[in-house]
Structure formats: C-alpha cells, structure tokens
Design an enzyme around this catalytic site. Structure first.
Site, PDB file in Angstrom:
ATOM      1  N   ASP A 224       1.068  -4.163  13.048  1.00  0.00           N
ATOM      2  CA  ASP A 224      -0.224  -4.420  13.703  1.00  0.00           C
ATOM      3  C   ASP A 224      -1.230  -4.994  12.699  1.00  0.00           C
ATOM      4  O   ASP A 224      -2.135  -5.743  13.073  1.00  0.00           O
ATOM      5  CB  ASP A 224      -0.789  -3.115  14.263  1.00  0.00           C
TER       6      ASP A 224
ATOM      7  N   GLU B  92       0.844  -1.200   0.000  1.00  0.00           N
ATOM      8  CA  GLU B  92       0.000   0.000   0.000  1.00  0.00           C
ATOM      9  C   GLU B  92       0.881   1.253   0.000  1.00  0.00           C
ATOM     10  O   GLU B  92       1.742   1.396   0.879  1.00  0.00           O
ATOM     11  CB  GLU B  92      -0.888  -0.004   1.258  1.00  0.00           C
TER      12      GLU B  92
ATOM     13  N   PHE C 246       1.992  -1.306   8.684  1.00  0.00           N
ATOM     14  CA  PHE C 246       2.298  -1.394  10.122  1.00  0.00           C
ATOM     15  C   PHE C 246       2.146  -2.857  10.521  1.00  0.00           C
ATOM     16  O   PHE C 246       1.185  -3.515  10.109  1.00  0.00           O
ATOM     17  CB  PHE C 246       1.328  -0.541  10.949  1.00  0.00           C
TER      18      PHE C 246
ATOM     19  N   HIS D 210      -0.801   0.873  16.313  1.00  0.00           N
ATOM     20  CA  HIS D 210       0.245   1.148  15.312  1.00  0.00           C
ATOM     21  C   HIS D 210       1.628   1.092  15.937  1.00  0.00           C
ATOM     22  O   HIS D 210       2.560   1.717  15.448  1.00  0.00           O
ATOM     23  CB  HIS D 210       0.026   2.521  14.652  1.00  0.00           C
TER      24      HIS D 210
ATOM     25  N   SER E 186      -5.796  -4.019   1.275  1.00  0.00           N
ATOM     26  CA  SER E 186      -6.333  -5.382   1.273  1.00  0.00           C
ATOM     27  C   SER E 186      -5.220  -6.319   1.723  1.00  0.00           C
ATOM     28  O   SER E 186      -4.541  -6.944   0.910  1.00  0.00           O
ATOM     29  CB  SER E 186      -6.775  -5.781  -0.147  1.00  0.00           C
ATOM     30  N   GLU E 187      -5.016  -6.397   3.025  1.00  0.00           N
ATOM     31  CA  GLU E 187      -3.862  -7.169   3.507  1.00  0.00           C
ATOM     32  C   GLU E 187      -3.952  -8.651   3.176  1.00  0.00           C
ATOM     33  O   GLU E 187      -2.930  -9.300   2.951  1.00  0.00           O
ATOM     34  CB  GLU E 187      -3.660  -6.963   5.010  1.00  0.00           C
TER      35      GLU E 187
END
Lengths: 325, 338
Positions: free
Chosen positions: A85, A29, A83, A129, A59-60
């Site tokens: 997280d 991203e 990140f 984060h 869209s991980e």
C-alpha cells in the site's frame, strides 16, 4: 529437502543472491537489526553486515530513489517497501522515474533493482495494509511484476529478479508467509515470464496468481470429486506474461477462468481474458469468467474480509457455472 | 550560517586559464539557450522548454570543479547543466528538435536531456524527484569506495516538496558524498518563493534541520560559485557527508517557453539584469588584464559552435519509426508477453 516457510524463503533467497554477488545490497524500514516486521529478513544483518543490510528512515521516496540511483551507479540493490500500500507514497519514483528512465534516455540508463513488498489481504489489516496492487504496477510500462505462490518459487523468482537488468516489483503475499513446502537445498534460480502448472487437468483452465493459486488448487481438488478436471496455471509474473502457457491450456480445455485477488476493474484477468478472446476465441466452448474481489476497499473484520476475497468455496461454485456451460 | 561569496575570502586563487574556461562555458550555455529559444518560436523545438538564461554561473562553476567521474543530476531546466558536463552540443540541440541524432534518440526531449557518458545522469521533470535518486547514486559511490561525488541541482520550488526533506535526512544520516545545490531564482514557477515558504532562504534555512550548515552563495558570481564548488566537492569527497548550498540567482525569462514573466516587478528584473553573470565576469576579466582579443576569440568560437550544432540538428533525420518500441527493457525491446 527442507521444510521451509514462504517467510524463510524470502530470507534464503536474498541471502543466496547477496552471497553470490557483492553488488547486491538490501535496504528498508526495520529490515536489518529487527529482521523485518514480517520476520522475513532475520539473520541477514548479522551475516552480511551493516553496510550491505541497512535500516532506513520511514521515507519511501528516499528508499526507492536510493535504489534507483544506486542501480545507476554500479549496485544491484534490493529495497523493501514494508506494505505494498505504501507504494502510493513513492509512486512518483516508481512509476515516473524508475519505470521510464531507460526509455527516456534511449537505453543509457539500466536499472537492475528489485523492490520487494508484502502485498494483499487475508491478515485483517484493513484497507490501507491489505491491497493487492499488482495491477498498478502492471499498468506502467517499464516495470516487471512478479508474485510467487510458494516458498520454492520465492527463492527462484527472487534470484531471477535480482539477476534481471530491469526493475522488478516483487510482491510477496503476506497471508502466505506461514505456508510451508519441502524445498530442495542449494541454489534455486528461475526465469521470469514462465508460468507453471500447479495442477494438470483437461476440463477448465484456471489462471491464478500468488495466494489465489493454493485456493484454486484446493477448489480443483474438490471439483475433481465432482467429475470436473481443472487445470490450474500459476502465472508467477504479470510482466512478462506467459500467454503461451495459457493459450496452450485453453486449446486443451476450451474453458477459461481467472482468479484475481485484486479489486475488479482493470485487473490482470481482464488482460489475460482479452488476449484469449482475441487469439483463441474459436477454442472456447463457454463464456470466459473472472473471479475477483469486488470493487471495494478491503474491510478489516475477518468475516467481511473472507467474504470479499475469492475463497476456494467461491471458486468451486463459479467454476461449476463454466464447466456446466 | 556561513557565507562564501568571494573566492579570495577562502584563499583560492583561480588560474587565468580556468577563468577563461568558465567564461567560455557560460557563453556556450547562454548562446545555446538563446538559439533554442529562437528555434522554439520557429516551431522547431516542440512541446516546452525551460531556459536557465541568467543562471549560467551556477552550472559553469560546479561543472568546472567536478571530476570527470563525478555525477550530475539536474531538473527539467537542465540544458545548461548537461551541456557543461561535456555533452555534445549537436546531440543536445538535436534532442530539442526531436531528431534521431539527439542524445536520447528523440525519446527524452528538452526536459530529459541525459548523457551518462559524461556523468550527466539525467534531467528530471517531476519537481524534487531527483534528490532521492542522486542520494542513491551517492550511496553507491560510498558503498563501492569510488571516490565520486554527486551534485544535484534543483530550484527553490523543490524545497517545499517531501522528496527534498526525505533525501536530505537520508543523505545526512548515511553521510553520503552528495552536494545539494538549490538554484534560488526567487520564483517557484510563476509564484514568488517567499510568498509560499515559511523561511526567507528556502534551502539554507532548512539546513540546520538536517544537521547541516546553511551555505548561501552569490549564484551570479562564477568565481564565487567555482570556489564554493571546489570546497564543497572536497568536503563531500573526504567522507564528511552531504552539503546544502543555496545559490542566489535569477531567471532572465519566464518559467517556460512563451511565459514572458510579466508577474515580476520591472525594477526587480532590471536590478538582476544589471547583475547578469556574463557581462559582469567579462568586465572583471578585462580589469584583470585579459586582452579583448582573447575574449572576442572565445565569443566567436562559442557562437560558431552553437551555429554548427544548430545546423547539424536541423539537418538530422527524424527518428526511425522502428525505434518507437525499443529500449523499454535491458534487452533493447518492449515485449511484455509471450
């Protein structure tokens, strides 16, 4: 030699591997045209073109799934999860799919892929984060876990990760991005599973990772003035875990301290400590000690976050307990 | 919405040899799974198994249309898809029985049948997870210019999970050579898909969201599936991007192992059993002039192949304990420390 930031080292490391191997692609991203939200990947899009350095939607699962599928079909891709997280949003792909594919198929599937991510605290970003999530990855069989502490190692370990035929979770500590170091010109390639001595010493072994390494070294310099000679080991990767270096050091110092950024429970220091107590108990002259962030989500306010994460001052105080024990 | 339910409608005469091949494929799949079901109740197949009895036409129609280097990704209901890409039947049966000669050495089991050598890139047991992975394989095909197409099969239940939507958007934006095939058997597991989905056609009605046509086919008509597959593969191979196809079909049995599927109305079950793709296709072949003896020959051969594979698997050794800690890493081992 050139003065290089940890941030610039990420870009140089990716460029080194993309220039060497046309199978290396890079997606994530905001990583292409925008150069990454941490500006780690500036210039790659221009240099390697829009096919090899490509922006994705937010869209991980698609990103991590894409590098898995691509690695199954001839590429050696790198993904960025902005990140660390956000691994929680695609943990199925990472922990259930990527980590297990080779074992479940008895070696039919090989996944030469790297997932890079900005990990850890110190940037006042709050609990979603800032997590140091290296232990999540370490706990899943089938993932290699790498976390460099300095610009030179970013390049060398990134190269080793891209060249590895196994999936690697590559964690950059975001508070280190601005840190600088003189780094040699030319190709740098390391080996995964080799710890380094960030400082040699004879009284106490301190094992640290990523951002905790410079803090442990700073603490060691302060303690040197007080007559305590601390050896600081930079683990560099949790999987593979270089216990040879740790055990050799403990045999010399007879004292073990681990410094972990992660919350307390099931941190990597517990594994290192348990191996030392199982295999080198009679080398020890004092109880082992783990220094960690308390078992809490990380707060946002600078004063609270600084209080939570192990600081060089905390490390000095804690090591003195062991050194005097 | 377009519909391709009749091969003649898109002008695709299928040669008789190909029709007979489709019949053989469906029979192999049917008899293999009926045997697996029997072996489960004998206690030889452990854990669980998810049968695709009644859904064979979808797997056969696509597998017959694919190029050898095309890639298949399927679900835990994946015996049929893996077999029909050309995986060795005995190795699949041995995997179900947890034997050393299994396609995954006994480490995968019923829900993870894989044979990379024939393009069967895995059976994925987390609903929807393989859609992004298949998309990634299609990205590599595009990047390498390999000309491969990836076909990914999933159930109606997968259309309500995030990975479905992430993968479709990603594949559409990057114009990837992947065909998404929803096998809508009307039940997500035990619950009717219609009762938990906002639209009547769980896949096709979502297609427009990603700029795709909503294609619905009769998944119990193997000729219609084959025709749709030929067309879809050509589309994807030409660089025109992904396709989403919803094949209407029906699971003859329950969701998994001993589930009798009693939550389904009797009249619904009966109506779909009457539309069993195999006898229907057999009648059509006879009507088109294929001799009964030819069909009987195919039936005998399928039956013999399943019996031989079963015998082979039953007699195969259990995995060597030394394999327990192998193949975590590419070096063949599992060592995590020095």
């Amino acid at each position: 030699m050139a003065d290089l930031t940890y941030r610039q080292a990420v870009g140089r490391g990716i460029a080194q591997e993309m220039a060497r191997d046309p199978r290396v692609y890079f997606i994530g991203e905001d990583i292409a045209a925008a150069g990454g939200v941490f500006k780690t990947t500036e210039g790659l899009h221009e240099r390697f073109g829009p096919d090899r350095v490509r922006d994705t939607p937010i869209s991980e699962e698609a990103i991590t799934g894409a590098v898995m599928g691509a690695a199954m079909n001839g590429l050696r891709p790198i993904a960025e999860i902005m990140f660390s997280d956000f691994f929680a949003t695609c943990w199925d792909i990472v922990a259930n799919q990527i980590a297990k594919a080779r074992y479940m198929t008895d070696g039919q599937i090989t996944l030469p892929l790297v997932i890079r991510s900005a990990n850890g605290g110190g940037a006042r970003f709050g609990a979603q984060h800032s997590q140091a999530m290296e232990n999540w990855a370490m706990a899943v069989p089938g993932l290699k876990v790498v976390a460099p502490s300095n610009p030179r190692d970013v390049i060398g370990l990134l190269a080793a990760s891209v060249r590895a035929d196994d999936p690697v979770i590559f964690l950059e500590q975001k508070s280190l991005y601005a840190s600088k170091q003189d780094v040699p010109e030319g190709e740098i390639v390391d080996e995964l599973g080799k710890a380094t001595l960030a400082r040699e010493g004879s009284d106490v072994t301190v094992v640290a990772l990523a951002a905790m390494v410079p803090r442990a070294v700073e603490a060691a310099e302060i303690l040197a003035g007080r007559g305590v000679d601390v050896e600081v080991i930079d683990l560099r990767s949790l999987v593979p875990l270089d216990m040879t270096t740790v055990l050799r050091s403990v045999a010399k110092t007879s004292r073990l301290v681990t410094v972990e950024e992660n919350p307390r429970l099931c941190g990597w220091g517990a594994e290192v400590t348990s191996i030392v107590t199982e295999e080198a108990f009679y080398d020890l002259d004092a109880p082992t000690l783990r220094i960690t962030t308390p078992h809490i989500p990380l707060p946002s306010a600078d004063t609270l976050e600084d209080l939570a994460m192990p600081s060089s001052a905390t490390i000095v105080t804690q090591i003195q307990r062991v050194a005097n024990g | 919405m377009t519909s391709a339910t009749d091969s003649s409608a898109i002008g695709l005469p299928v040669p008789t040899e190909r029709l007979l091949e489709l019949y053989r494929m469906m029979l192999d799949a049917r008899l293999f799974e009926e045997k697996a079901h029997k072996l489960f109740f004998e206690g030889l197949v452990k854990g669980t198994s998810h049968l695709a009895l009644g859904q064979e036409a979808v797997a056969a129609g696509f597998a017959a249309a694919m190029r050898p280097d095309d890639l298949t990704f399927c679900t835990y209901r994946g015996h049929t898809h893996t077999l029909l890409r050309g995986a060795d039947m005995a190795a699949l049966m041995a995997e179900l029985l947890g034997r050393a000669t299994g396609c995954c050495g006994g480490k995968g089991g019923s829900m993870h049948l894989t044979d990379v050598a024939v393009g069967a890139m895995g059976s994925y047991a987390i609903v929807g997870a393989h859609l992004p992975i298949a998309t990634g394989a299609a990205w590599a095909a595009q990047a390498r210019g390999s000309g491969q197409v990836v076909v990914v099969f999933f159930g109606d239940g997968a259309t309500n999970i995030g990975a479905f939507h992430e993968a479709l958007n990603f594949a559409a934006v990057w114009k990837l050579p992947v065909v998404f095939v929803c096998e809508n058997n009307l039940y997500m597991e035990y619950t009717p898909i219609g009762s938990v989905t906002a639209v009547p056609n769980p896949a096709a009605d979502r297609a427009a969201t990603y700029g795709l046509d909503g294609i619905i086919i009769d998944g119990n008509d193997v000729e219609a599936v084959y025709a749709a597959a030929v067309e879809a593969l050509a589309h994807a191979r030409s660089g025109d991007g992904p396709l989403l196809i919803e094949a209407k079909t029906y699971r003859h049995g329950g969701h998994s192992r001993a589930d009798p599927g009693t939550y389904r109305p009797d009249e619904e079950v009966k109506a779909w059993l009457d539309r069993d793709p195999i006898p229907a296709f057999r009648s059509r072949l006879e009507a088109e002039g294929v001799e009964s003896a030819t069909l009987a020959e195919i039936e005998a051969a399928s039956s013999a192949a399943v019996d031989a594979a079963t015998e082979d698997a039953r007699n195969a050794p259990f995995p060597d304990p030394a394999t327990l800690e192998t193949q975590v890493w590419a070096d063949g081992g599992s060592r995590w420390r020095t």
